[in-house]
Scaffold this active site. Structure first.
Site, PDB file in Angstrom:
ATOM      1  N   GLU A   1      29.176  36.687  34.336  1.00  0.00           N
ATOM      2  CA  GLU A   1      29.360  38.080  34.763  1.00  0.00           C
ATOM      3  C   GLU A   1      29.478  38.967  33.537  1.00  0.00           C
ATOM      4  OE1 GLU A   1      32.224  38.649  37.978  1.00  0.00           O
ATOM      5  OE2 GLU A   1      31.968  36.554  38.489  1.00  0.00           O
TER       6      GLU A   1
ATOM      7  N   HIS B   1      33.479  49.403  40.244  1.00  0.00           N
ATOM      8  CA  HIS B   1      32.478  48.330  40.176  1.00  0.00           C
ATOM      9  C   HIS B   1      31.104  48.992  40.182  1.00  0.00           C
ATOM     10  CE1 HIS B   1      30.220  44.720  40.854  1.00  0.00           C
ATOM     11  NE2 HIS B   1      31.322  43.992  40.758  1.00  0.00           N
TER      12      HIS B   1
ATOM     13  N   ARG C   1      31.972  46.202  32.434  1.00  0.00           N
ATOM     14  CA  ARG C   1      31.822  47.010  33.640  1.00  0.00           C
ATOM     15  C   ARG C   1      31.928  48.514  33.441  1.00  0.00           C
ATOM     16  NH1 ARG C   1      34.993  43.859  38.274  1.00  0.00           N
ATOM     17  NH2 ARG C   1      33.370  42.275  38.130  1.00  0.00           N
TER      18      ARG C   1
ATOM     19  N   HIS D   1      37.292  49.910  42.511  1.00  0.00           N
ATOM     20  CA  HIS D   1      37.329  48.470  42.737  1.00  0.00           C
ATOM     21  C   HIS D   1      38.664  47.831  42.355  1.00  0.00           C
ATOM     22  CE1 HIS D   1      35.744  44.407  43.052  1.00  0.00           C
ATOM     23  NE2 HIS D   1      35.963  44.169  41.778  1.00  0.00           N
TER      24      HIS D   1
ATOM     25  N   ARG E   1      39.358  45.565  32.820  1.00  0.00           N
ATOM     26  CA  ARG E   1      39.468  44.122  33.095  1.00  0.00           C
ATOM     27  C   ARG E   1      38.127  43.409  32.940  1.00  0.00           C
ATOM     28  NH1 ARG E   1      38.608  41.182  38.132  1.00  0.00           N
ATOM     29  NH2 ARG E   1      37.912  43.194  38.897  1.00  0.00           N
TER      30      ARG E   1
HETATM   31  P1  FAD Z   1      45.696  41.019  47.481  1.00  0.00           P
HETATM   32  O1  FAD Z   1      44.834  39.853  47.558  1.00  0.00           O
HETATM   33  O2  FAD Z   1      45.082  42.337  47.720  1.00  0.00           O
HETATM   34  O3  FAD Z   1      46.869  40.829  48.524  1.00  0.00           O
HETATM   35  C1  FAD Z   1      47.778  41.881  48.783  1.00  0.00           C
HETATM   36  C2  FAD Z   1      48.562  41.509  50.008  1.00  0.00           C
HETATM   37  O4  FAD Z   1      49.645  42.415  50.176  1.00  0.00           O
HETATM   38  C3  FAD Z   1      47.769  41.572  51.302  1.00  0.00           C
HETATM   39  O5  FAD Z   1      48.168  40.492  52.085  1.00  0.00           O
HETATM   40  C4  FAD Z   1      48.245  42.883  51.933  1.00  0.00           C
HETATM   41  O6  FAD Z   1      48.102  42.938  53.317  1.00  0.00           O
HETATM   42  C5  FAD Z   1      49.684  42.857  51.526  1.00  0.00           C
HETATM   43  N1  FAD Z   1      50.363  44.156  51.497  1.00  0.00           N
HETATM   44  C6  FAD Z   1      50.018  45.254  50.807  1.00  0.00           C
HETATM   45  N2  FAD Z   1      50.941  46.229  51.001  1.00  0.00           N
HETATM   46  C7  FAD Z   1      51.881  45.717  51.827  1.00  0.00           C
HETATM   47  C8  FAD Z   1      53.084  46.222  52.394  1.00  0.00           C
HETATM   48  N3  FAD Z   1      53.518  47.478  52.178  1.00  0.00           N
HETATM   49  N4  FAD Z   1      53.817  45.415  53.197  1.00  0.00           N
HETATM   50  C9  FAD Z   1      53.401  44.149  53.483  1.00  0.00           C
HETATM   51  N5  FAD Z   1      52.249  43.628  52.972  1.00  0.00           N
HETATM   52  C10 FAD Z   1      51.519  44.400  52.149  1.00  0.00           C
HETATM   53  N6  FAD Z   1      38.677  39.286  41.150  1.00  0.00           N
HETATM   54  C11 FAD Z   1      38.262  38.166  40.517  1.00  0.00           C
HETATM   55  O7  FAD Z   1      38.958  37.669  39.624  1.00  0.00           O
HETATM   56  N7  FAD Z   1      37.081  37.590  40.865  1.00  0.00           N
HETATM   57  C12 FAD Z   1      36.275  38.082  41.832  1.00  0.00           C
HETATM   58  O8  FAD Z   1      35.240  37.522  42.126  1.00  0.00           O
HETATM   59  C13 FAD Z   1      36.688  39.259  42.507  1.00  0.00           C
HETATM   60  N8  FAD Z   1      35.905  39.813  43.460  1.00  0.00           N
HETATM   61  C14 FAD Z   1      36.392  40.875  44.175  1.00  0.00           C
HETATM   62  C15 FAD Z   1      35.641  41.379  45.231  1.00  0.00           C
HETATM   63  C16 FAD Z   1      36.133  42.404  46.014  1.00  0.00           C
HETATM   64  C17 FAD Z   1      35.324  42.933  47.154  1.00  0.00           C
HETATM   65  C18 FAD Z   1      37.397  42.953  45.718  1.00  0.00           C
HETATM   66  C19 FAD Z   1      37.956  44.066  46.557  1.00  0.00           C
HETATM   67  C20 FAD Z   1      38.138  42.483  44.636  1.00  0.00           C
HETATM   68  C21 FAD Z   1      37.643  41.443  43.859  1.00  0.00           C
HETATM   69  N9  FAD Z   1      38.369  40.932  42.791  1.00  0.00           N
HETATM   70  C22 FAD Z   1      37.930  39.817  42.141  1.00  0.00           C
HETATM   71  C23 FAD Z   1      39.722  41.406  42.525  1.00  0.00           C
HETATM   72  C24 FAD Z   1      40.713  40.423  43.153  1.00  0.00           C
HETATM   73  O9  FAD Z   1      40.210  40.013  44.400  1.00  0.00           O
HETATM   74  C25 FAD Z   1      42.073  41.025  43.339  1.00  0.00           C
HETATM   75  O10 FAD Z   1      42.507  41.649  42.181  1.00  0.00           O
HETATM   76  C26 FAD Z   1      43.077  39.939  43.714  1.00  0.00           C
HETATM   77  O11 FAD Z   1      42.606  39.234  44.829  1.00  0.00           O
HETATM   78  C27 FAD Z   1      44.412  40.559  44.012  1.00  0.00           C
HETATM   79  O12 FAD Z   1      45.252  39.577  44.542  1.00  0.00           O
HETATM   80  P2  FAD Z   1      46.711  39.989  44.969  1.00  0.00           P
HETATM   81  O13 FAD Z   1      47.350  38.787  45.533  1.00  0.00           O
HETATM   82  O14 FAD Z   1      47.375  40.710  43.864  1.00  0.00           O
HETATM   83  O15 FAD Z   1      46.494  41.103  46.108  1.00  0.00           O
HETATM   84  C1  SIN Z   2      32.201  40.539  41.402  1.00  0.00           C
HETATM   85  O1  SIN Z   2      31.981  39.492  42.010  1.00  0.00           O
HETATM   86  O2  SIN Z   2      31.346  41.238  40.877  1.00  0.00           O
HETATM   87  C2  SIN Z   2      33.610  40.979  41.298  1.00  0.00           C
HETATM   88  C3  SIN Z   2      34.280  40.198  40.267  1.00  0.00           C
HETATM   89  C4  SIN Z   2      35.555  40.837  39.848  1.00  0.00           C
HETATM   90  O3  SIN Z   2      35.903  41.932  40.295  1.00  0.00           O
HETATM   91  O4  SIN Z   2      36.234  40.237  39.014  1.00  0.00           O
END
Ligand code: FAD
Ligand code: SIN
Length: 538
Positions: free
Chosen positions: A118, A246, A292, A352, A387
């Site tokens: 990537e 993104h 990015r 993103h 990032r």
């Molecule tokens: P999240 O996975 O967002 O989880 C947050 C949780 O908190 C959820 O369960 C939500 O419902 C809950 N929540 C939020 N507010 C509250 C509240 N007030 N009360 C109760 N619950 C609450 N990163 C990579 O490293 N590789 C990738 O390939 C990648 N692809 C991505 C693709 C997409 C489409 C997106 C949107 C992001 C991507 N990212 C990727 C970024 C990565 O997915 C996120 O940064 C990471 O998953 C965040 O994890 P987290 O556990 O911090 O939060």
């Molecule tokens: C992607 O798959 O392009 C998202 C990866 C990331 O946000 O780290």
């Protein structure tokens, strides 16, 4: 109706993405009582939609130094070198943990793990499960949580932290003068009532802030709740101006822009203009695989220069089996009327990822005793001003492991008493009375952020945004203080708070660095500084 909540817990975790689930597992295994609260269905998270994968050094041709250097280069001078080194060096061990939990990373025909590439990575190092990596990780973690018997309460929304300072203000006797967490208020959507939850420690793992913008890759849960809760509880918030756009999301007028993973460019797709000419060569030596921020700005510039509404990914020119490697992208493009095997995919950037957040250490501790932050909600120094792709799943899983050890140590001091907590006092006006006005407020907020706080900024645009957001904030908070709360009101209250924090942070940074590009300060300052925005106490 889910299981009832207990009167008190050793640890309450807000959020059931990769950070919250990984953390819960390790604290529960140490024998502490843990409850996860999650505001929608348990799998609904940014994690669940991650496509590209998780970056770690696992191949013979790669090494830690290269991963460190790529991360620092993308972060544009603002990464914390020690944090980068420590997080990335733990990567391979945490990948093994995920494999043990049942995550079946895609392998090649010869049995080796398939590694994607990537933007900003000098090597192939992104482990993936085709293009549905996040879903596979989320499922494996949820299954592990269930096996461990950890309580998970769905449709329970963390509203605000209850701190010693707040309790004392309300006349409750709490020993000492220091501030620390006592618990939180949570809105139970199934009962339309607010619960008061007592906890010795709390982890905020609420994910990102994408919903502050009109166009985003993030699902609807990403309303920045943890950042808003921490700010209202008295914590400063770091580097929130670094919103990662993104570069490639499917061009449509829908607010939820479907992501076209960067791994598509990693497998050879080029960004082309309306005449089919590749554009990236003139912007960066890594061309389509530049970091990015550079690719998103290049697309923005090309669109403005030529007046076209999008650019295209030249997928028909790729020499791979697109349907097999990217089944999710393929299906979603078909649903939107484009067959990527035969036609170019129209793409535009969208909000993103939030690189800033609650300042947190390598053990996820924050400046408030008992309060921890992990995942996208936290700002640890790994990402700096931009990032590196696929470093966020890695950060969450590595720091959840370390943070859980720190919480286990904190909880070992069982003398920490639980205090009686002030009960929630609700207003009497049903929030639904103002539903239409609130939805207009929300629309105005998201448009303001998109139009004035986007990829290219200026002081004038940011000041305009600040003044609009302040008006919206006054209006929304006035409703809030009189209302019998509900989910849409609680979310819009957080969104307007986070939007104000982003704009204040952006106005404080008098330079262009990484994801923050402003026409008024086009150069980088000599020294890289963290911007901290003062709390928005409630
Ligand atoms: P999240 O996975 O967002 O989880 C947050 C949780 O908190 C959820 O369960 C939500 O419902 C809950 N929540 C939020 N507010 C509250 C509240 N007030 N009360 C109760 N619950 C609450 N990163 C990579 O490293 N590789 C990738 O390939 C990648 N692809 C991505 C693709 C997409 C489409 C997106 C949107 C992001 C991507 N990212 C990727 C970024 C990565 O997915 C996120 O940064 C990471 O998953 C965040 O994890 P987290 O556990 O911090 O939060
Ligand atoms: C992607 O798959 O392009 C998202 C990866 C990331 O946000 O780290």
């Amino acid at each position: 109706m889910g299981q009832p909540m207990k009167a008190e817990y050793d640890l309450v975790i807000v959020g059931s993405g990769i950070a919250g689930l990984s953390f819960a597992l390790k604290v529960a295994q140490a024998g502490h009582s843990v409850a996860i609260l999650t505001k929608k269905d348990k799998a609904e998270s940014n994690t669940n939609y991650a496509q590209g994968g998780i970056a770690a050094v696992t191949s013979a041709g790669d090494d830690l130094e290269k991963h460190v250097s790529d991360t620092m280069e993308a972060g544009d001078g603002l990464c914390d070198a020690q944090v980068v080194r420590e997080v990335l060096s733990d990567g391979p061990a945490r990948i093994e943990d995920l494999v043990e939990l049942g995550v079946a990373f895609t392998s090649l025909d010869d049995g080796r793990i398939s590694l994607g590439r990537e933007g900003g990575h000098s090597e192939r190092r992104v482990l993936h499960v085709k293009d549905m990596t996040g879903k596979a990780i989320e499922e494996a973690l949820l299954a592990a949580i269930a096996r461990e018997g950890v309580e998970i309460h769905e449709h329970l929304f963390g509203i605000d932290l209850i701190t010693a300072r707040k309790a004392r203000k309300l006349g409750i006797q709490v020993e000492g003068n220091e501030d620390f967490v006592l618990g939180l208020y949570a809105y139970d959507a199934s009962a339309a009532a607010v619960r008061t939850v007592s906890a010795r420690s709390i982890l905020l793992a609420t994910g990102g802030t994408g919903q502050t913008y009109l166009y985003t890759t993030n699902p609807s849960i990403a309303t920045g709740d943890g950042v808003a809760m921490a700010s209202r509880a008295g914590l400063s918030i770091a580097n929130l101006e670094f919103i990662q756009f993104h570069p490639t999301t499917f061009h449509s007028l829908e607010a939820d822009r479907f992501l076209i993973t960067e791994a598509v460019r990693g497998e050879g797709a080029k960004l082309v203009d309306g005449n089919g000419n590749p554009i990236m060569g003139k912007y960066h030596p890594l061309a389509d695989l530049a970091p990015r921020d550079i690719v998103a700005r290049a697309i923005d510039r090309e669109m403005k220069r030529s007046g076209v509404p999008c650019l295209w990914l030249d997928t028909p020119a790729m020499s791979i089996d697109f349907r097999d490697r990217f089944p999710t992208v393929y299906e979603n493009c078909l649903k939107r009327g484009v067959d990527p095997v035969k036609e170019r995919i129209p793409v535009v950037p969208a909000a993103h990822y939030s690189c800033g957040g609650i300042p947190a250490g390598l053990d996820c501790s924050t400046e408030m005793p008992g309060l921890y932050a992990c995942g996208e909600v936290a700002c640890t120094g790994l990402h700096g001003a931009n990032r590196l792709a696929s470093n966020s799943l890695l950060e969450a899983v590595v720091l959840a492991f370390r943070g859980a050890e720190a919480v286990n140590a904190y909880l070992a001091d069982k003398k920490k008493p639980l205090f009686s907590l002030p009960e929630w006092v609700d207003g009497d006006v049903p929030a639904s009375d103002e539903r239409v006005v609130l939805s207009h407020n929300l629309d105005e907020l998201k448009r303001t952020m998109w139009d004035y706080v986007g990829i290219v900024r200026s002081t004038k645009r940011l000041e305009r945004a600040r003044s609009r957001i302040r008006n919206l904030s006054r209006e929304i908070n006035e409703y809030y203080w009189n209302a019998k709360v509900d989910l849409p009101l609680l979310e819009v209250r957080n969104l307007v708070c986070v939007a104000e924090l982003i704009v204040r942070s952006a106005l404080s940074r008098k330079e262009s660095r990484g994801l923050h590009y402003t026409l008024d300060y086009p150069d980088k300052a000599e020294t890289a500084e963290t911007v901290l925005v003062e709390p928005m106490r409630s």
